[in-house]
Design a protein around this motif. Structure first.
Motif, PDB file in Angstrom:
ATOM      1  N   SER A 324       0.810  -1.224   0.000  1.00 26.30           N
ATOM      2  CA  SER A 324       0.000   0.000   0.000  1.00 26.30           C
ATOM      3  C   SER A 324       0.840   1.269   0.000  1.00 26.30           C
ATOM      4  CB  SER A 324      -0.936   0.008   1.209  1.00 26.30           C
ATOM      5  OG  SER A 324      -0.196  -0.072   2.412  1.00 26.30           O
ATOM      6  N   ASN A 325       2.079   1.194   0.469  1.00 30.24           N
ATOM      7  CA  ASN A 325       2.963   2.360   0.441  1.00 30.24           C
ATOM      8  C   ASN A 325       4.216   1.999  -0.334  1.00 30.24           C
ATOM      9  OD1 ASN A 325       4.163   4.840   0.933  1.00 30.24           O
ATOM     10  ND2 ASN A 325       4.842   4.310   3.002  1.00 30.24           N
ATOM     11  N   PHE A 328       5.912   5.766  -1.803  1.00 32.52           N
ATOM     12  CA  PHE A 328       6.427   6.664  -0.764  1.00 32.52           C
ATOM     13  C   PHE A 328       6.067   8.127  -1.000  1.00 32.52           C
ATOM     14  CE2 PHE A 328       9.302   3.108  -1.687  1.00 32.52           C
ATOM     15  CZ  PHE A 328       9.073   2.356  -0.543  1.00 32.52           C
ATOM     16  N   GLU A 329       5.002   8.335  -1.783  1.00 28.31           N
ATOM     17  CA  GLU A 329       4.648   9.706  -2.133  1.00 28.31           C
ATOM     18  C   GLU A 329       4.025  10.480  -0.979  1.00 28.31           C
ATOM     19  OE1 GLU A 329       5.785  11.220  -4.981  1.00 28.31           O
ATOM     20  OE2 GLU A 329       6.808   9.317  -4.755  1.00 28.31           O
ATOM     21  N   GLY A 330       3.724   9.800   0.107  1.00 28.14           N
ATOM     22  CA  GLY A 330       3.300  10.522   1.307  1.00 28.14           C
ATOM     23  C   GLY A 330       4.469  11.065   2.094  1.00 28.14           C
ATOM     24  N   ASN A 332       6.668   9.263   3.696  1.00 32.01           N
ATOM     25  CA  ASN A 332       6.852   8.497   4.924  1.00 32.01           C
ATOM     26  C   ASN A 332       7.084   7.025   4.581  1.00 32.01           C
ATOM     27  OD1 ASN A 332       4.220   7.010   4.800  1.00 32.01           O
ATOM     28  ND2 ASN A 332       3.396   9.090   5.005  1.00 32.01           N
ATOM     29  N   ASP A 334       5.288   4.531   6.122  1.00 37.12           N
ATOM     30  CA  ASP A 334       4.173   3.831   6.761  1.00 37.12           C
ATOM     31  C   ASP A 334       4.069   2.407   6.234  1.00 37.12           C
ATOM     32  OD1 ASP A 334       3.700   6.148   8.066  1.00 37.12           O
ATOM     33  OD2 ASP A 334       1.818   6.643   7.043  1.00 37.12           O
TER      34      ASP A 334
END
Length: 723
Positions: A324-325, A328-330, A332, A334
């Motif tokens: 789901s991550n 890494f465009e957030g 972070n 996570d």
């Protein structure tokens, strides 16, 4: 001063006394001339060695030591031995490119500034080692300067049919106004083998439609927004626009460069640049667009075929990514966690992700271990379906060539095996079939001391969406030569200028030759992580440039050396080095001296050593023994080996004195001080090649060196008198 040894005293007693089992000793008075004085008592070797003065007192040329900077700065005993015995010091690593140049190309002078301040206090001179070498370079930085530009493919599938451009027929691509020609030119695009459309504006061109190429009709879905992009350049400043068919406004002012401002036309130069924009005001189920390049007469334009794309980012494959991550465009990590080998993990700065956009995951492993000793784990929401084929992919690169591995953990683990990666982005894709309980995705990265960048991680049971192709733009050889030449000048000018008042002799070019006597060419398949061959990009004249730069930025009186190893083992290599030196000077540079390292053993040919010095002396150059040590093949030598080592040291120094005229004798540098393991972590471990032992006590080699420097057996002057 030390007293004479007990053994010497016993020897004295033995002269005066005789004994037998049954007779009583008789004393006899001897005449004065028959009496033995303490001065006549012979000395043991250990006592002789202890009475020698500091080594430099016996030398009439420069006596140097190759040292370790940290030990000199922090170990008082080590420093006192160096200060007492030597005129000059050469740091083995700390003045090299790899030690001083950071990832941004900046030179960190502080450690050497502190070192030189301390040597100045001690009255030592510093020899510069080394300005140009293929090893111990910040290869990551230098390679980054000439790395190819990677233009990532579009985020979805390209719906524009380019096949008629790729085969050169232009079928379905109307040349509405061909100007002075619209053709396909091979190898003229962004990539090394990518074609480009060449469009030439006629001499009478003045309106955009005076040079026009149209696309085929492009089917679309009403209500969706489409991304249009391509790369373009021109042989001189030019101008162009895109007009359309099938839009409500077929002549829109567009934000061609994402600057926030709309204009009719975009500008072109001799540099490739991307034109990108979106369209959505469709009047039908298809549209087309036109390259209008007739604004400026006589301009030749090139459009890279592989980068012309029309993409609907809202459609494409229905890939369900179980990570789901994964992009890494957030900003972070996570869902990810990791551990092992004191490794660290972080998110990169914005713009450091794949394609120089967005974010990437950054994993740093500080030391070599097992692959799985450092791990980064993503725990899946539920176990993978046993027996179903899955695919994973990711983009990866590292700051040095490295090795990683992927594990699918839980139940019976699945291993990808070692994956070798380089310093530019590469996509890795693998398929596998899970076993019961596989429920986590793991990167193993403990094998290589490296920083690894990872982006766009996908794990799916469907197809991997690839979008349009990635374009890799390699620099030309001329561009690479210019950039690497500038980097060489930055390094040499920075070092020589900074230490102009403190360093007046330099190894300018180090180890340029192969063993057979030919010049290294840099074509090496198994590069070490800190290898960078300047010759590969600057050609044979890299050394000419290095010597000219060292002279330009230094003092006219500086002594500039070329240096190599195994010259006593391979006279052909020596001949090649002398020939290369002559070539350098034929191109207008001056080489003042030739250095021979002389990492030798007891079996090194003495005849070759003599011939080497004779050949070197015949050049008329200053001659330097630059890194002398004598290996024994063991860290626990016998008395006989220590004696032979002393003899080899003395033979080399005697030969230097005998066969190199005094006017050409720059000096001799002993490489490292002692056999202490601190000095042999990276150089000749489990050995005993030096003049002091592991406890910093003088070895027989000390006497051999001193006698060689003095040109005689100094201990002949010693007496048995108490000191």
């Amino acid at each position: 001063m030390k007293n004479i040894k007990i053994l010497s005293i016993l020897f004295l007693a033995s002269i005066f006394f005789t004994s037998c089992e049954e007779e009583i000793m008789e004393w006899e008075e001897r005449s004065e001339e028959q009496r033995i004085t303490t001065a006549e008592i012979p000395l043991e070797l250990e006592e002789k060695i202890s009475r020698y003065d500091a080594l430099k007192t016996y030398s009439d040329y420069v006596l140097g030591a190759g040292i370790i900077l940290d030990l000199y700065m922090n170990d008082e005993n080590y420093r006192s031995i160096v200060n007492e015995n030597f005129d000059e010091v050469t740091v083995g690593y700390a003045m090299k490119h790899g030690a001083m140049v950071n990832a941004d190309g900046e030179i960190n002078f502080e450690p050497i500034d502190d070192f030189i301040a301390l040597t100045n206090q001690s009255g030592l001179s510093v020899y510069g080692h080394t300005l140009n070498w293929h090893a111990n370079q910040n290869a990551s930085y230098l390679n980054s300067l000439i790395a190819p530009t990677i233009i990532p493919g579009s985020s979805g599938a390209n719906i524009l049919d380019r096949s008629a451009l790729e085969d050169g027929t232009f079928t379905g691509w109307p040349k509405n106004n061909p100007g002075d020609g619209i053709t396909i030119v091979e190898n003229a695009g962004l990539g090394s083998d990518s074609p480009a459309i060449e469009l030439i504006a006629g001499s009478g061109a003045s309106e955009p439609f005076n040079l026009q190429l149209a696309t085929p009709d492009i089917p679309i879905v009403q209500g969706n927004e489409y991304e249009v992009s391509f790369y373009i350049k021109s042989d001189q400043p030019g101008q162009g626009r895109i007009s359309f068919s099938g839009l409500e406004n077929n002549y829109p002012y567009k934000d061609w460069y994402n600057t926030g401002e709309g204009t009719e036309a975009f500008e072109t130069t001799s540099e490739w640049q991307q034109v990108t924009f979106t369209v959505s005001d469709f009047t039908d189920t298809s549209f087309g667009f036109f390259f209008d390049l007739g604004y400026v007469p006589g301009v030749t334009y090139y459009i890279d075929v592989a980068t012309i794309s029309v993409v609907d980012p809202n459609t494409g494959s229905e890939t369900v990514n179980l990570i789901s991550n994964g992009d890494f465009e957030g900003g972070n990590l996570d869902g990810w966690n990791g551990y092992g080998n004191e490794s660290t993990r972080a998110v990169s700065a914005q713009g450091e992700g794949y394609g120089n956009t967005g974010y990437a995951m950054v994993l740093t492993n500080p030391a070599e271990a097992e692959l799985y000793s450092a791990q980064q784990v993503f725990a899946l929401n539920e176990p993978l379906e046993e027996g179903t084929e899955y695919t994973y992919s990711f983009y990866v690169k590292a700051d040095v060539p490295a090795t990683v591995q992927v594990q699918i953990q839980g139940g019976t683990a699945q291993y990808s095996g070692p994956i070798d990666i380089g310093t530019t982005w590469t996509q890795i894709e693998r398929t596998f079939t899970p076993t019961a309980g596989n429920n986590s995705f793991v990167f193993d990265f403990g094998l290589t001391p490296a920083t690894v960048f990872i982006d766009d991680v996908v794990l799916t049971s469907g197809e991997i969406a690839t979008g349009s192709e990635t374009v890799v733009i390699e620099m030309s050889d001329e561009e690479k030569a210019e950039i690497i030449g500038d980097a060489l000048e930055h390094w040499i000018s920075g070092m020589v200028t900074r230490y102009k008042d403190d360093v007046t002799a330099w190894d300018v070019v180090n180890e340029p030759m192969k063993e057979g006597g030919s010049l290294r060419d840099g074509n090496v398949t198994d590069l070490a992580s800190d290898d960078f061959y300047w010759v590969k990009y600057l050609g044979k004249d890299y050394a000419v440039t290095a010597f000219k730069l060292a002279r330009e930025y230094g003092n006219p009186s500086d002594i500039l050396f070329i240096n190599d190893y195994n010259l006593e083992a391979s006279l052909a290599k020596l001949d090649g080095l002398i020939e290369f030196t002559q070539y350098i000077e034929s191109q207008g540079a001056t080489v003042d001296g030739i250095g021979t390292q002389m990492h030798v053993s007891l079996t090194t040919s003495r005849e070759n050593i003599v011939e080497m010095f004779q050949k070197m002396a015949a050049t008329g150059k200053q001659i330097k023994v630059s890194e002398l040590d004598v290996r024994l093949g063991t860290a626990s030598p016998t008395t006989d080996q220590l004696t032979q080592q002393a003899d080899m040291y003395q033979f080399i120094i005697d030969s230097y004195r005998e066969y190199v005229p005094s006017s050409q004798q720059y000096g001799i540098t002993l490489w490292n001080i002692s056999d202490n393991e601190q000095e042999h972590e990276f150089w000749l471990p489990d050995e005993s090649p030096n003049v002091w032992d592991a406890n910093y006590e003088r070895k027989p080699a000390y006497k051999g060196v001193a006698d060689g420097l003095a040109g005689r057996d100094v201990s002949e002057d010693f007496t048995g008198e108490l000191e």
